[in-house]
Design an enzyme around this catalytic site. Sequence first.
Site, PDB file in Angstrom:
ATOM      1  N   HIS A 123       0.810  -1.212   0.000  1.00  0.00           N
ATOM      2  CA  HIS A 123       0.000   0.000   0.000  1.00  0.00           C
ATOM      3  C   HIS A 123       0.844   1.263   0.000  1.00  0.00           C
ATOM      4  O   HIS A 123       0.594   2.189  -0.758  1.00  0.00           O
ATOM      5  CB  HIS A 123      -0.974   0.046   1.169  1.00  0.00           C
ATOM      6  N   TYR A 159       1.702   5.589  -2.132  1.00  0.00           N
ATOM      7  CA  TYR A 159       1.959   6.958  -1.679  1.00  0.00           C
ATOM      8  C   TYR A 159       3.337   7.422  -2.148  1.00  0.00           C
ATOM      9  O   TYR A 159       3.529   8.599  -2.413  1.00  0.00           O
ATOM     10  CB  TYR A 159       1.835   7.063  -0.145  1.00  0.00           C
ATOM     11  N   HIS A 187      -9.146   0.858 -10.014  1.00  0.00           N
ATOM     12  CA  HIS A 187      -8.775   1.770  -8.933  1.00  0.00           C
ATOM     13  C   HIS A 187      -7.313   2.191  -9.026  1.00  0.00           C
ATOM     14  O   HIS A 187      -6.994   3.377  -9.035  1.00  0.00           O
ATOM     15  CB  HIS A 187      -9.043   1.125  -7.573  1.00  0.00           C
ATOM     16  N   PHE A 188      -6.407   1.211  -9.144  1.00  0.00           N
ATOM     17  CA  PHE A 188      -5.007   1.657  -9.066  1.00  0.00           C
ATOM     18  C   PHE A 188      -4.515   2.269 -10.370  1.00  0.00           C
ATOM     19  O   PHE A 188      -3.571   3.048 -10.362  1.00  0.00           O
ATOM     20  CB  PHE A 188      -4.064   0.561  -8.521  1.00  0.00           C
ATOM     21  N   HIS A 189      -5.221   1.972 -11.494  1.00  0.00           N
ATOM     22  CA  HIS A 189      -4.862   2.708 -12.709  1.00  0.00           C
ATOM     23  C   HIS A 189      -5.283   4.175 -12.597  1.00  0.00           C
ATOM     24  O   HIS A 189      -4.591   5.057 -13.088  1.00  0.00           O
ATOM     25  CB  HIS A 189      -5.475   2.058 -13.946  1.00  0.00           C
ATOM     26  N   ARG A 216      -9.891  -9.954 -11.942  1.00  0.00           N
ATOM     27  CA  ARG A 216      -8.729  -9.360 -12.593  1.00  0.00           C
ATOM     28  C   ARG A 216      -7.766 -10.480 -12.951  1.00  0.00           C
ATOM     29  O   ARG A 216      -7.960 -11.627 -12.567  1.00  0.00           O
ATOM     30  CB  ARG A 216      -8.064  -8.355 -11.639  1.00  0.00           C
ATOM     31  N   ARG A 217      -6.718 -10.129 -13.712  1.00  0.00           N
ATOM     32  CA  ARG A 217      -5.614 -11.044 -13.995  1.00  0.00           C
ATOM     33  C   ARG A 217      -6.062 -12.379 -14.602  1.00  0.00           C
ATOM     34  O   ARG A 217      -5.588 -13.438 -14.188  1.00  0.00           O
ATOM     35  CB  ARG A 217      -4.813 -11.322 -12.719  1.00  0.00           C
TER      36      ARG A 217
END
Lengths: 170, 555
Positions: B230, B234, B381-383, B444-445
């Site tokens: 995580h 950041y 989300h993370f894209h 996913r994946r």
Amino acid sequence: MAFHIDKLEKRWIFMVAGFVLMAWGIQIYYAVQGWHPPSNVEVIDSAQLHLATGVGGDEFSEQNIGVKRDADGQLIVTMVAARYGFYPQEIELPQGEAFKIRIASFDVLHGIYVPLTNLNLMLVPGYVSEATTMLNNLGDYPMLCHEFCGMGHAYMFGNVKIVPQDEFKL
Amino acid sequence: MTLSTTNSDAPTPEYQATAKKLGLSHMWVGFVAFAAAIPMGLYQVAERSNLFASLESREVYYASVTTHGVLMAYVLSTFFIMGFGYFAALHSLKQNVWSPLFSWAGFVIALVGTVMAAVPLLLGQASVMYTFYPPEMAVTPFYLGAALLFIGSWFWCVDMIVGMMQWRRANPGMAVPLVMFGTTINALLWLWTSMGATLEVLLQILPMQFGWVDTIDPGLARTFFSWTLHAIVYFWLFPAYIAMYAIMPRESGGKLFSDELARVAFVMLFIFSVPIGFHHLYMDPQQAAGWKLLHMFGTFMVAVPTFITGFTILATLEISGRLRGGKGLFGWIAKIRWNNPMTLAAMLSMLMLTAGGFGGVINASYSMNALIHNTQWITGHFHLIFGGTSVIMYFAVAYWAWPRITGRRLASTRMALWQLWLWFWGMLLTTLPWHVLGLLGQPRRVDTLPYGEELNALWNPHEVVMFSGAVMLTVSAVLFIIVLVRSHFSERLPEVPEVVFATAIHQPLRVPHLLNSLAFWNWAMLVYMLASYGYPLLQFAFIGTPQSIPFGFGE
């Protein structure tokens, strides 16, 4: 050395603090009602699931997997995940009745997920994954592996059939 | 790229020459990795969509997914952050690195590691995803290469921390420039963050690869990796925020709304980053519910620095809009310098952060996480947060830095603006359908979708939209590389633009010690980490997990 903070900023920070407290409150409210993620921290010998002698016994041996009721009448689903399938490959469950699923991996990291429901578990070798939930809509759903587990990963899925309660037989 | 051809008679200070060389080399490595990973992304979208049957190949697909992830998440991010860090640090402190040899050693180590990992990745010998969860194993050079990349990046961390300490000694009592405070706290964050995956590789994976042990505990490995997984986000996000706080206000023709609160946001982003990784393990069996709940509380705390940043950046943009004649409640929005790449990117980045943040609330939720864990929602989300919010600011930083490095005009501001808009719309068209697909149950994946016609009928319309988004992203990436390359050959500027960072409305000369030093926060991190990861890691010593043997991934 004075720390300068604008009046607008102060108001904004109070709002943000309110948001965080609200988010925490919602989380605690549901946790208190018993909505916990699967977290039983229970070990098992993944390489010896078929043997009574391994750590965790033979709960996951071939003759013991499937759908059963325990002494209290609760539905228990016992399953094994192994490259590239779930065993038993097909299960039948009654609509709207809570069941406990206990599932272990035989080899690598897997997951189990029934689309459009909250049945969603990581299956980590060495550990038993357990959750209690219910499925409310009739019909056939794939139980699919959602964690990359090798070249056959996408084809790793079984089937769960949800039938009306009065048609459900063990 | 000659660096000393300005019209000024004064010789270029040494730190400027070093900043340009270190900045340019690092950032180019990052952007080359980016350029290589982009076509893989387009291919993956096409392959998994079931829309192009002729493309189907699971071997190529999983090799591509892993390579795309490693290049974007580890190589682009790390090299860009190091390059921008050197460039910003040396210019803001006006002092050279303590040892250029040391800095270049870090660069070479990280580069060697990247190449060492890239070879098995491209050969399909390391298709274990960029998360490389055991007991599935890649070939040894993959892990060694990744370790070297990490080790190389630690040289940069040391440079940032030493630089800040030297400057504070030479300027006692003065406020460390905001851009440097943010960069150094990110360096410290990365040291903490990278430790989890490093421990996993050193204590578990390499001993097995070298044959010293025969078995591994995948539950322990996942716990170690959650420590990195995580906070690394950041680390990626930090330079985007730094650019918004320290570069955008000047570029937009205004002033930063608040310097002090920016420091508060940086400190909070640091503290609530590493000790909260368990929301990645909510669905895991090897950690108990109480620890997951504890990490949930910290996870939501990120809302505070995020909303502070949103407030300060929008207030800053409003100031610039009003200074340029904007009137009324919303009139300032039209007057913002939309034709300035940095300003535009900051605005678009904020919009993507808002969308991604809403999704993140679900991910962070203790029980709702079950609805979306490991679905395509997560990919969306993370894209949005990395590929959107962070990387669009990397583009803007490059557009801002290139003329200051090459001494030449940015080849085409118009093309740069097109590129940013295309990236924004392409990212939304790609990731919003992914969120929907996740809610509709798509994992996913996976290289193909064999789960039945009913689900495919639900999913197919969104697959078409996501494909169009991916095409736009690819075009945007090509434009970006074209602008950067052309900017090495464009018209020479009469004078190299100065590197000057933004000042705040109330620019502080001095700030409270806690917002000017990292020592206290470093100790606070240690205490928080012991509280949140101490027992959860220690438990593996006595719960007696039967260990796993290693597996390949090709069977």
